[in-house]
Design a protein around this motif. Sequence first.
Motif, PDB file in Angstrom:
ATOM      1  N   GLN A  94      11.265  -5.051  -3.077  1.00 21.68           N
ATOM      2  CA  GLN A  94      10.107  -4.212  -3.343  1.00 21.68           C
ATOM      3  C   GLN A  94       8.948  -4.591  -2.422  1.00 21.68           C
ATOM      4  O   GLN A  94       8.611  -5.767  -2.305  1.00 21.68           O
ATOM      5  CB  GLN A  94       9.666  -4.367  -4.804  1.00 21.68           C
ATOM      6  CG  GLN A  94      10.670  -3.872  -5.821  1.00 21.68           C
ATOM      7  CD  GLN A  94      10.857  -2.370  -5.764  1.00 21.68           C
ATOM      8  OE1 GLN A  94       9.892  -1.617  -5.687  1.00 21.68           O
ATOM      9  NE2 GLN A  94      12.106  -1.931  -5.811  1.00 21.68           N
ATOM     10  N   LEU A 107      -0.086   4.323   6.902  1.00 21.36           N
ATOM     11  CA  LEU A 107       1.202   4.068   6.269  1.00 21.36           C
ATOM     12  C   LEU A 107       2.340   4.000   7.270  1.00 21.36           C
ATOM     13  O   LEU A 107       3.448   3.590   6.920  1.00 21.36           O
ATOM     14  CB  LEU A 107       1.506   5.168   5.231  1.00 21.36           C
ATOM     15  CG  LEU A 107       0.453   5.384   4.140  1.00 21.36           C
ATOM     16  CD1 LEU A 107       0.863   6.553   3.244  1.00 21.36           C
ATOM     17  CD2 LEU A 107       0.260   4.130   3.306  1.00 21.36           C
ATOM     18  N   ASN A 126       3.306  -0.867   0.050  1.00 23.32           N
ATOM     19  CA  ASN A 126       4.157   0.078  -0.670  1.00 23.32           C
ATOM     20  C   ASN A 126       3.625   1.473  -0.370  1.00 23.32           C
ATOM     21  O   ASN A 126       2.604   1.885  -0.921  1.00 23.32           O
ATOM     22  CB  ASN A 126       4.127  -0.228  -2.165  1.00 23.32           C
ATOM     23  CG  ASN A 126       5.127   0.595  -2.952  1.00 23.32           C
ATOM     24  OD1 ASN A 126       5.187   1.811  -2.810  1.00 23.32           O
ATOM     25  ND2 ASN A 126       5.910  -0.069  -3.795  1.00 23.32           N
ATOM     26  N   THR A 127       4.287   2.182   0.524  1.00 18.42           N
ATOM     27  CA  THR A 127       3.760   3.465   1.000  1.00 18.42           C
ATOM     28  C   THR A 127       3.695   4.513  -0.098  1.00 18.42           C
ATOM     29  O   THR A 127       2.835   5.397  -0.063  1.00 18.42           O
ATOM     30  CB  THR A 127       4.596   3.992   2.174  1.00 18.42           C
ATOM     31  OG1 THR A 127       5.965   4.093   1.775  1.00 18.42           O
ATOM     32  CG2 THR A 127       4.488   3.055   3.375  1.00 18.42           C
ATOM     33  N   THR A 128       4.583   4.425  -1.073  1.00 15.23           N
ATOM     34  CA  THR A 128       4.546   5.385  -2.185  1.00 15.23           C
ATOM     35  C   THR A 128       3.276   5.201  -3.004  1.00 15.23           C
ATOM     36  O   THR A 128       2.567   6.168  -3.309  1.00 15.23           O
ATOM     37  CB  THR A 128       5.775   5.214  -3.095  1.00 15.23           C
ATOM     38  OG1 THR A 128       6.965   5.410  -2.329  1.00 15.23           O
ATOM     39  CG2 THR A 128       5.740   6.221  -4.243  1.00 15.23           C
ATOM     40  N   LEU A 129       2.964   3.951  -3.338  1.00 14.64           N
ATOM     41  CA  LEU A 129       1.780   3.679  -4.154  1.00 14.64           C
ATOM     42  C   LEU A 129       0.496   3.883  -3.358  1.00 14.64           C
ATOM     43  O   LEU A 129      -0.465   4.491  -3.845  1.00 14.64           O
ATOM     44  CB  LEU A 129       1.839   2.254  -4.700  1.00 14.64           C
ATOM     45  CG  LEU A 129       3.003   1.927  -5.640  1.00 14.64           C
ATOM     46  CD1 LEU A 129       2.980   0.455  -6.040  1.00 14.64           C
ATOM     47  CD2 LEU A 129       2.964   2.815  -6.883  1.00 14.64           C
ATOM     48  N   ASP A 130       0.461   3.366  -2.135  1.00 11.01           N
ATOM     49  CA  ASP A 130      -0.762   3.460  -1.344  1.00 11.01           C
ATOM     50  C   ASP A 130      -0.987   4.854  -0.775  1.00 11.01           C
ATOM     51  O   ASP A 130      -2.075   5.163  -0.282  1.00 11.01           O
ATOM     52  CB  ASP A 130      -0.737   2.432  -0.207  1.00 11.01           C
ATOM     53  CG  ASP A 130      -1.034   1.025  -0.712  1.00 11.01           C
ATOM     54  OD1 ASP A 130      -0.992   0.828  -1.938  1.00 11.01           O
ATOM     55  OD2 ASP A 130      -1.307   0.143   0.107  1.00 11.01           O
ATOM     56  N   GLY A 131       0.029   5.696  -0.839  1.00  9.85           N
ATOM     57  CA  GLY A 131      -0.115   7.067  -0.367  1.00  9.85           C
ATOM     58  C   GLY A 131      -0.628   8.021  -1.416  1.00  9.85           C
ATOM     59  O   GLY A 131      -0.817   9.217  -1.143  1.00  9.85           O
ATOM     60  N   SER A 132      -0.876   7.521  -2.628  1.00 13.83           N
ATOM     61  CA  SER A 132      -1.362   8.364  -3.724  1.00 13.83           C
ATOM     62  C   SER A 132      -2.752   7.921  -4.164  1.00 13.83           C
ATOM     63  O   SER A 132      -2.999   6.726  -4.349  1.00 13.83           O
ATOM     64  CB  SER A 132      -0.401   8.278  -4.913  1.00 13.83           C
ATOM     65  OG  SER A 132      -0.970   8.859  -6.073  1.00 13.83           O
ATOM     66  N   THR A 159      -2.709   5.902  -7.555  1.00  9.03           N
ATOM     67  CA  THR A 159      -2.305   4.493  -7.572  1.00  9.03           C
ATOM     68  C   THR A 159      -3.016   3.669  -6.507  1.00  9.03           C
ATOM     69  O   THR A 159      -2.918   2.443  -6.511  1.00  9.03           O
ATOM     70  CB  THR A 159      -0.777   4.368  -7.388  1.00  9.03           C
ATOM     71  OG1 THR A 159      -0.370   5.195  -6.289  1.00  9.03           O
ATOM     72  CG2 THR A 159      -0.057   4.809  -8.650  1.00  9.03           C
TER      73      THR A 159
END
Length: 562
Positions: A263, A406, A413-419, A422
Amino acid sequence: MKGYKHEIATRRKIRSSFLFFLALTLLLVIVTIFSYPITAVTMFKSITSTIYALTIISALYSGANAGHSHPQQVRDNGNSILNKGLNPDIFHYLGQYSPRYTVKDDSTSVPHGCHVEVVNTLERHGARYMTNSALTSANATLVKIQNALNKSQNVSSDLVFLKNASLLTGTNDLVPYGALQAYYSGRSTAATYPSLTHVAPFVRGSGDLDDLNDRVILTARYWRLGFEGKPFPSGSFVNSADVRSAAQHIPNTDLNISEKDGQNNTLDVSTCTNFENVPSSKGEKGAQQSFAQTTILPIIGTRLQNRLIQSGAPQNFNLTGTDLINLATICSFETLGRASVQDGKLNISQSPFCNLFNSTEWPIFGYAFDVGKWQGVGYGSQYYKANGQGYLRELLARFTDKAPPLADPTSLNTTLDGSSKTFPLPSKEKGPVVYFDGSHDNNIAPIVAAASLFNGPALTTDYNAQAKPHNWYFSHIAPLQGKVVFEKISCQPHKSEYIRIRANDATLDPKTYCGTSEDNDQHHGKQHKHHGKYYKQLCPLNKFVDQLAFVETDTEWNKCYS
C-alpha cells in the motif's frame, strides 16, 4: 468544538470585564480623594470600598476560570503533567523511547502584522508496549540475568529486584499514558491556535483496524478529542484494552491509510524496495552494535557486569551490547506502560530498571539511539529523501493551495490524494485549516531529514562519539508522541507568505531549511524592523518550496528500484 469556542470567548469577555472594572474602581478612588476633604474616615472608607470591589471582581474572574488554573499545562502539550516525577537526566536520553518533553519553551507568538493561516502537525503515536521482537529480546536479557543470580543470597539491594522482575506482556498497542499524551497534544493545539478552531481539523491516521494495528489511529482520535475541548474519558485506564474500549465513544479520524503490504502510504512508507532490503547490519541495529562495541561495553558494560558478578553471578558472566540496550529500553517501557489514568489523572512511577545506570551513562545510551536512527532512516541512509518526499509533496500542496502532482511516482497514494474528499486543500470558510497526520518514528525521521531539519555533523560510532557536537538528537525529533508542526504564516501589508517550523515546543532555525544565502539574510534584515523580533523565525514560503523542488520529481524515488 462549539463548547471549546464558547469557553475561549467567555474567558476573553471575563478578562476584558475584569480589566474594565479594575480601571473604573481605581478611577473612583482617585476622584474621591481629590474631590473631597481628606480625613482619616474618608480615606479608610475609600480603601475599604476598593478592597471590597476588587475582592468581588477577583472572585468572579477566578470562578470564570475554574478548571483552568494551569493554562500553561495546556499550551505545553501537557508536558509538565506527563513528565512529573520522571528524571530528565534519564528520560531525555532515551531517543525514540523518550516520552515527549519540552525541548525548548519558545514563544508561539508571530511577528507584528502576521497571523497563522494553516497548521500542519505531524505527530508520532503515543507511548506503546514493546514490539513482539523487542519483547522477546528483552525477556532473553532478563532471564539471562535471573539465571545468573538465582542461587545468590548476596545480591546488592539496588539489584535484588532483578531476581523476580517480570516484563509487561502486551505488544505494539497504545497504552493509557500514550492516549493521555495525544489528548493533551490536541488540547494544546487548539489553545495555541484559537483563531483556527472555527472549522474542523482534517485528521489522518495510519494503520488497520481489522488487524488491531491501531496505535496511530487511536492516537489521532484521542488528539481530536482534546482538540475539540471535550474531557478525557472517565474511569480507570490500566492497559491498552481500556484505551481501545473507551475509543468507541470518542470522535473518529477523517481518514485512515492502510499499512498492509504494497500500500502506498506517506505516513508509513514501505514501498521503497531497495530500502526495505538493506541488511540490518547496515542500518539502525548495525550502528547501535558498532557503538556498543566501541563505547557502551567498555564504559557501561564493564561496570554493570562487575556489579552483577559481585552480587553472585558466575565469574564468566558477560553482558552483550544488545543486553545493555535492552535494559535501557526496558526503563522506558516499564515506566510508561505501567502508568495508569483515573478520570483523566495520571498515576506514574519510575521503574527500578531506570536505576541500573547513572547520570553519566544515560547520554551514552541517548547517542546510541541517535546514531541508530541517523544511520538507519536519517541522513546516513541513501534513501531518506525517497522515503520523505511523498509526505513533503503533500505538505507543499497544502501550503500552496495546489493539488499534489500525481504523475511522478513516490509513496503517494494517488487514489486518496487525487480526491478532494480524502485530500482536501485549506479553506478558511469550510476548512480544514488545521491538519493532523499520525505516523511512526521511522517515517518522521526521513521526512525531517528530507526537509533539511536537524542537519549537522555526521554521526559516527567512534569511541566516546556522544561527546562530539551534533544536531540529530532523536528525543528532540520523534520521541513517543513527538510532534513537528509546520505553520503557514501570512504577513501584512503585502500578504507575504512564510513558513515556520516547531518541533516539540522548540522553534527551528530557518537557516537549516531555508538556505543561508546573502539574499535571504538581507531579506530578513529589511523585514525585521517592520515585523519585530519573531520575524527571523520565518522562511519565505517560495524559498521553502524551492529548497524542496526534488519532491515533485522521480529522481530520488528511482533509487528505490535502480
